[in-house]
Design an enzyme around this catalytic site. Structure first.
Site, PDB file in Angstrom:
ATOM      1  N   TYR A  72       0.826  -1.213   0.000  1.00 52.10           N
ATOM      2  CA  TYR A  72       0.000   0.000   0.000  1.00 52.10           C
ATOM      3  C   TYR A  72       0.854   1.255   0.000  1.00 52.10           C
ATOM      4  O   TYR A  72       0.431   2.304  -0.481  1.00 52.10           O
ATOM      5  CB  TYR A  72      -0.995  -0.030   1.158  1.00 52.10           C
ATOM      6  CG  TYR A  72      -2.041  -1.075   0.885  1.00 52.10           C
ATOM      7  CD1 TYR A  72      -3.029  -0.836  -0.058  1.00 52.10           C
ATOM      8  CD2 TYR A  72      -1.979  -2.324   1.478  1.00 52.10           C
ATOM      9  CE1 TYR A  72      -3.940  -1.804  -0.392  1.00 52.10           C
ATOM     10  CE2 TYR A  72      -2.898  -3.307   1.154  1.00 52.10           C
ATOM     11  CZ  TYR A  72      -3.879  -3.043   0.218  1.00 52.10           C
ATOM     12  OH  TYR A  72      -4.762  -4.001  -0.136  1.00 52.10           O
ATOM     13  N   ARG A 100       6.830 -19.640  -9.179  1.00 50.66           N
ATOM     14  CA  ARG A 100       7.519 -18.366  -9.346  1.00 50.66           C
ATOM     15  C   ARG A 100       8.963 -18.540  -8.860  1.00 50.66           C
ATOM     16  O   ARG A 100       9.327 -19.602  -8.365  1.00 50.66           O
ATOM     17  CB  ARG A 100       6.805 -17.300  -8.506  1.00 50.66           C
ATOM     18  CG  ARG A 100       6.893 -17.560  -7.022  1.00 50.66           C
ATOM     19  CD  ARG A 100       6.031 -16.639  -6.196  1.00 50.66           C
ATOM     20  NE  ARG A 100       6.605 -15.313  -6.075  1.00 50.66           N
ATOM     21  CZ  ARG A 100       6.291 -14.470  -5.072  1.00 50.66           C
ATOM     22  NH1 ARG A 100       5.449 -14.838  -4.130  1.00 50.66           N
ATOM     23  NH2 ARG A 100       6.817 -13.267  -5.022  1.00 50.66           N
ATOM     24  N   ARG A 101       9.769 -17.513  -8.994  1.00 48.24           N
ATOM     25  CA  ARG A 101      11.112 -17.456  -8.429  1.00 48.24           C
ATOM     26  C   ARG A 101      11.968 -18.658  -8.779  1.00 48.24           C
ATOM     27  O   ARG A 101      12.682 -19.184  -7.938  1.00 48.24           O
ATOM     28  CB  ARG A 101      11.017 -17.368  -6.901  1.00 48.24           C
ATOM     29  CG  ARG A 101      10.330 -16.116  -6.431  1.00 48.24           C
ATOM     30  CD  ARG A 101      10.216 -16.081  -4.940  1.00 48.24           C
ATOM     31  NE  ARG A 101      10.240 -14.694  -4.473  1.00 48.24           N
ATOM     32  CZ  ARG A 101      10.178 -14.337  -3.216  1.00 48.24           C
ATOM     33  NH1 ARG A 101      10.112 -15.240  -2.292  1.00 48.24           N
ATOM     34  NH2 ARG A 101      10.209 -13.083  -2.872  1.00 48.24           N
ATOM     35  N   PHE A 111       0.963  -9.223  -9.033  1.00 49.87           N
ATOM     36  CA  PHE A 111       1.570  -7.942  -8.624  1.00 49.87           C
ATOM     37  C   PHE A 111       2.238  -7.212  -9.788  1.00 49.87           C
ATOM     38  O   PHE A 111       2.601  -6.060  -9.640  1.00 49.87           O
ATOM     39  CB  PHE A 111       2.467  -8.079  -7.394  1.00 49.87           C
ATOM     40  CG  PHE A 111       3.693  -8.925  -7.511  1.00 49.87           C
ATOM     41  CD1 PHE A 111       4.752  -8.534  -8.301  1.00 49.87           C
ATOM     42  CD2 PHE A 111       3.815 -10.087  -6.760  1.00 49.87           C
ATOM     43  CE1 PHE A 111       5.899  -9.296  -8.376  1.00 49.87           C
ATOM     44  CE2 PHE A 111       4.958 -10.862  -6.833  1.00 49.87           C
ATOM     45  CZ  PHE A 111       5.999 -10.464  -7.653  1.00 49.87           C
ATOM     46  N   HIS A 112       2.369  -7.869 -10.944  1.00 53.25           N
ATOM     47  CA  HIS A 112       2.782  -7.068 -12.100  1.00 53.25           C
ATOM     48  C   HIS A 112       1.609  -6.224 -12.619  1.00 53.25           C
ATOM     49  O   HIS A 112       1.821  -5.239 -13.302  1.00 53.25           O
ATOM     50  CB  HIS A 112       3.381  -7.943 -13.202  1.00 53.25           C
ATOM     51  CG  HIS A 112       4.830  -8.258 -12.947  1.00 53.25           C
ATOM     52  ND1 HIS A 112       5.236  -9.267 -12.117  1.00 53.25           N
ATOM     53  CD2 HIS A 112       5.972  -7.647 -13.360  1.00 53.25           C
ATOM     54  CE1 HIS A 112       6.556  -9.285 -12.046  1.00 53.25           C
ATOM     55  NE2 HIS A 112       7.029  -8.302 -12.792  1.00 53.25           N
TER      56      HIS A 112
END
Lengths: 58, 64, 187, 578
Positions: free
Chosen positions: D232, D442-443, D380-381
């Site tokens: 945020y 991911r990652r 989150f992209h």
């Protein structure tokens, strides 16, 4: 963009009471429908259909 | 031009996700469209829009 | 405060959505019995796993008629049992069984994620994840580590084989589980 | 009246420096982003897979710590000075915090990048989350600490301005932009407390060898205490632009000032007591705590839902003032040829999609489906990678001329740039979400495993990879266009008036709202109480289970040399077992 341009393009001045955001309501109503249906699809088809799931000790 | 060149750019820009996601959506409904098919639909759709956009104005000018 | 009536309408709709989401999740938990990974298992000392009663000899154990327990140690970069590539046994269980995995890590944080299923948990050193799953059908599943755990992270994988029930009763108990026991006593 | 630089030349210089620093970080982050995508999709591989994690750490830290927060401090300084109509109290103090942030960012950045240099035994391939027992070089943590203290001082600077203003205007409502800055900073102070404890009490002493071990679940939980509100923190400057600038660009006025205040207060209250939703899959945390956190998280959707309405209504107001009509055709009356407007509008559209995948992430048990798969970076992209980054870029097309007094080098290229970002992100996010649903993690440097394959529901995995690579390439191209445009603008000889630095007054002003909304002490107190309620029991349970400093377990410094060692040990122990 300068505010001079904005003044030129402004055709009328709308105050708070003269303005009903009906277009916003329409757009966001569509968004609501997309969200609700996609949620149901994701939960009941994608998630529950995804093979073995962790269950409690029965 | 029916719409401004920037308007055309934005329209094409927004069309691309619609085409990409349409394919995902159709698959969820059990209809499969191939990559080539998607490309074809995309090119056709963009072609139609460009064709429409470059038509001469029907009445008074609003050119950009 | 001066809130437009359309905005009030949207506020109500948004709250309906939010409550609906929470209700769906609650239905999954209570109605369908989907459990979360929690704090039910005892903690362990990651340095002394070899001395641990169960993790000292990780592997499959039959604990009831159709119930099995599997103790899994995750390490950089594999699962024991599970990592066939590292020369270890795959995890082998019969179909129509209830299997509880107990998973911990002996070094860094890993995950135990069974590809194409909802079996997914973190493996945290010191903590034990207890994961109960029902395997209805025979089949093979890949396990991977989905939490970055070091330079060889992308090689960390394993395998679960769910045998048909009748084959496991013969091969499974006698051969596979038997093998495990001998292996571990030798080690 | 005039541009920002005409009023506040000294502040403009500071803000410019912050923006330029953030663009440098964006450039670095972008380079690592494209290298990483092309590597993992197996399109172009010129680094070793072990180095992938150095690239990934650099991409994450440069993008979400450095780029976003340097931009934020510039943006917030603009907001406070513009809305209070007063210069900063003491420029040397302001330069001090800026310097401190820069030094911190450079130390952390260099420590990460040294991971590429094998002859130097310094590295920090611990990713943005730096979960123990993976251990970075102490300099990594020291840099982070300096950077965070810099942001604390920056916040103090803005509070100082507000207090000085309040003494002179005791009876006035806090101007909305300053209100947004203050609430966001209070949230940041609460959130960063956890990361300060995590680093100063545990990770830094541990990396210096003072402690032998830490409790991995504890430091991980402290990370997410901070790690959720930070999203945020990235988002609030973008929200600020949508509330303050977007209506102006659209030719309208903000629909409701009171609701904007309510939204920011909700963010202050609910951003922090939700971090455990990143730990739904963690052992050692009871299901009940996870459920409580989920309900908090779901209610955190509310301020974003309210924002969607208020912002779209403000744009619609602009469109109708410009002659727009109908249910949907008013959309045609918007100034689409303005890159600042179009960029933010497209960013908002993408945020609506990202909001959906966020709801899935927030759902407690459905999280089994997507946790740590490529779905999450897909999400989150859309949020930080588009809603935030694209809004920042679009905002820069207006802000940089305000701060320099120079004309934007090329408006058409700017417009092309924002559309290109939108298209690139479409490919990337679609591919990532779909890959995540079939379990691709991911990652991971090479999600190609020996013993099994991923089964694509539609098309094939290689097709998904191709989509991802195309997306990343378009995004990189877009980024290059942006940076080039900014560079030319910075040295643009043609000084043209960039327009007035004015934020239009809202349709429904602050006087419509109860004064209690401006009571910062009250909201801070409630926020603190909520955090205590949400975290005391889980933290107490984690500490009593695992010990404050853990119950054993070695540290794992991340360095390439160790890989060979670990592989050897692993093989030996495997051989021993067989």
């Amino acid at each position: 963009m300068s505010s001079a341009i904005q003044e030129q393009e402004r055709e009328r001045e709308l105050g708070h009471d003269e303005f009903d955001p009906i277009g916003t309501l329409a757009l966001i109503g569509i968004y609501f429908l997309i969200l609700a249906s996609m949620w149901l699809f994701m939960y009941f088809v994608e998630f529950l259909g995804n093979g073995p799931t962790v269950v409690g000790m029965i | 031009m029916r719409i401004s060149r920037s308007g055309l750019l934005i329209l094409i820009g927004i069309l691309i996700p619609v085409i990409v996601e349409l394919r995902t959506l159709f698959d969820m409904l059990g209809i499969e469209i191939s990559v080539a098919g998607t490309l074809l639909i995309g090119v056709l759709a963009i072609g139609v829009i460009v064709f429409w956009a470059t038509l001469p104005e029907p009445d008074d000018s609003d050119a950009a | 405060m001066n809130i437009h009536r359309y905005e009030k309408l949207w506020l109500v709709a948004a709250l309906v959505l939010i409550v609906g989401f929470i209700a769906t999740i609650t239905y999954g938990s209570v109605g369908l019995g989907i459990a979360m990974i929690d704090d039910e298992a005892e903690t362990v000392n990651p340095e002394k796993l070899n001395e641990h009663e169960d993790f000292g000899e990780p592997g499959v154990k039959q604990v009831g008629e159709n119930e099995y327990e599997v103790y899994v140690r995750a390490w950089q970069f594999g699962f024991d049992p599970g990592s066939v590539e590292a020369g270890l046994d795959p995890i082998e269980v019969p179909a129509n069984s209830t299997v509880t995995f107990y998973i911990t890590s002996e070094d860094v944080i890993h995950s135990f994620s069974v590809v194409g299923t909802n079996i997914n948990t973190m493996a945290i050193p010191g903590e034990v994840s207890s994961v109960t799953v029902e395997f209805d059908e025979p089949g093979e599943y890949g396990i991977l580590c989905a939490e970055y755990c070091g330079a060889g992270h992308h090689t960390m994988e394993g395998k679960i084989i769910v045998h048909p029930e009748d084959e496991y009763a013969i091969n499974g108990t006698d051969v596979e589980t038997g093998n495990d026991t001998t292996d571990e006593t030798e080690a | 009246m005039g541009a920002y630089i005409d009023h506040f030349p000294r502040e403009a210089k500071l803000i410019r420096s912050a923006f330029y620093t953030s663009f440098i970080m964006l450039a670095l982050g972008g380079i690592f982003g494209v290298i990483q995508t092309l590597h993992r999709t197996d399109v172009v591989r010129f680094i070793d897979s072990a180095d992938y994690y150095t690239v990934l750490t650099a991409h994450g830290v440069f993008m979400v710590i450095a780029f976003t927060i340097f931009f934020l401090v510039g943006m917030f300084t603009w907001a406070v000075t513009t809305s209070l109509e007063r210069p900063l109290e003491d420029m040397s103090f302001s330069w001090l915090w800026f310097l401190m942030m820069t030094v911190g960012a450079v130390i952390t950045g260099v420590t990460i990048l040294l991971g590429f240099v094998e002859s130097v035994d310094v590295s920090a391939d611990v990713l943005f989350t730096f979960y123990a027992p993976l251990q970075a070089h102490p300099l990594f943590y020291i840099g982070l600490v300096l950077f965070v203290i810099g942001t604390w001082l920056a916040g103090a600077d803005w509070f100082r301005s507000w207090w000085a203003w309040k003494r002179e205007n005791p009876d006035e409502r806090i101007p909305l932009p300053t209100f947004m800055v203050l609430t966001t900073m209070i949230m940041w102070y609460i959130a960063t407390l956890a990361i300060a404890v995590s680093i100063l009490a545990f990770l830094l002493p541990w990396s210096l060898g003072i402690f032998d071990h830490v409790n991995p679940l504890l430091t991980r939980t402290l990370f997410w205490f901070f790690g959720h509100p930070i999203v945020y923190f990235w988002l609030m400057p973008a929200y600020m632009m949508w509330y303050l600038l977007l209506p102006k660009f659209a030719g309208g006025r903000l629909f409701s000032d009171p609701l904007a205040r309510v939204v920011f207060i909700l963010f202050l209250l609910l951003s922090t007591p939700v971090g455990i939703h990143h730990q739904y899959m963690d052992p050692g945390i009871a299901e009940g705590f996870k459920f409580i956190v989920m309900t908090n998280t779901m209610f955190l959707l509310l301020p974003s839902f309210l924002t969607a309405f208020t912002v779209v209504a403000s744009i619609e107001h602009g469109a109708r003032q410009r002659g727009g009509d109908g249910y949907f055709s008013w959309l045609k009356s918007l100034p689409w040829r303005e890159p600042a407007f179009t960029g933010m509008a497209l960013a908002g559209l993408m945020f609506a999609a990202g909001g959906f995948s966020g709801m899935i992430n927030a759902g407690m048990n459905i999280n089994y489906l997507v946790h740590n798969t490529l779905w999450v970076p897909g999400h989150f992209h859309l949020t930080v990678g588009t809603a935030v980054a694209l809004s920042f870029m679009a905002g820069s097309y207006w802000l940089i001329p305000q701060m320099t007094g120079r004309r934007l080098a090329s408006k058409p290229i700017a417009l092309l740039q924002v559309v290109l970002w939108f298209v690139g992100m479409t490919f990337m996010a679609n591919s990532m979400h779909r890959s995540g649903l079939i379990g691709i993690p991911r990652r991971t440097a090479e999600p190609q495993y020996q013993g099994f394959e991923f089964e694509a529901a539609l098309g094939s995995v290689s097709e998904l990879n191709a989509q991802l690579a195309i997306g990343a390439t378009l995004l990189f191209l877009s980024l290059t266009l942006f940076l080039w445009n900014m560079l030319i603008t910075a040295f643009n000889k043609s000084a043209e008036s960039p327009g007035e630095n004015v934020i239009p007054t809202p349709l429904s002003g602050p006087d419509d709202s109860p004064a209690v909304l401006d009571n910062m002490k009250l909201w801070t107190a409630i926020a603190v109480v909520l955090v205590i309620l949400a975290y005391t029991l889980p933290l107490a349970s984690i500490v009593s289970r695992g010990g404050l400093l853990g119950r054993g377990g070695d540290a794992f410094p991340v360095s390439i040399d160790y890989l060979a060692l670990f592989a050897q040990v692993a093989l030996e122990s495997a051989a021993g077992l067989v």
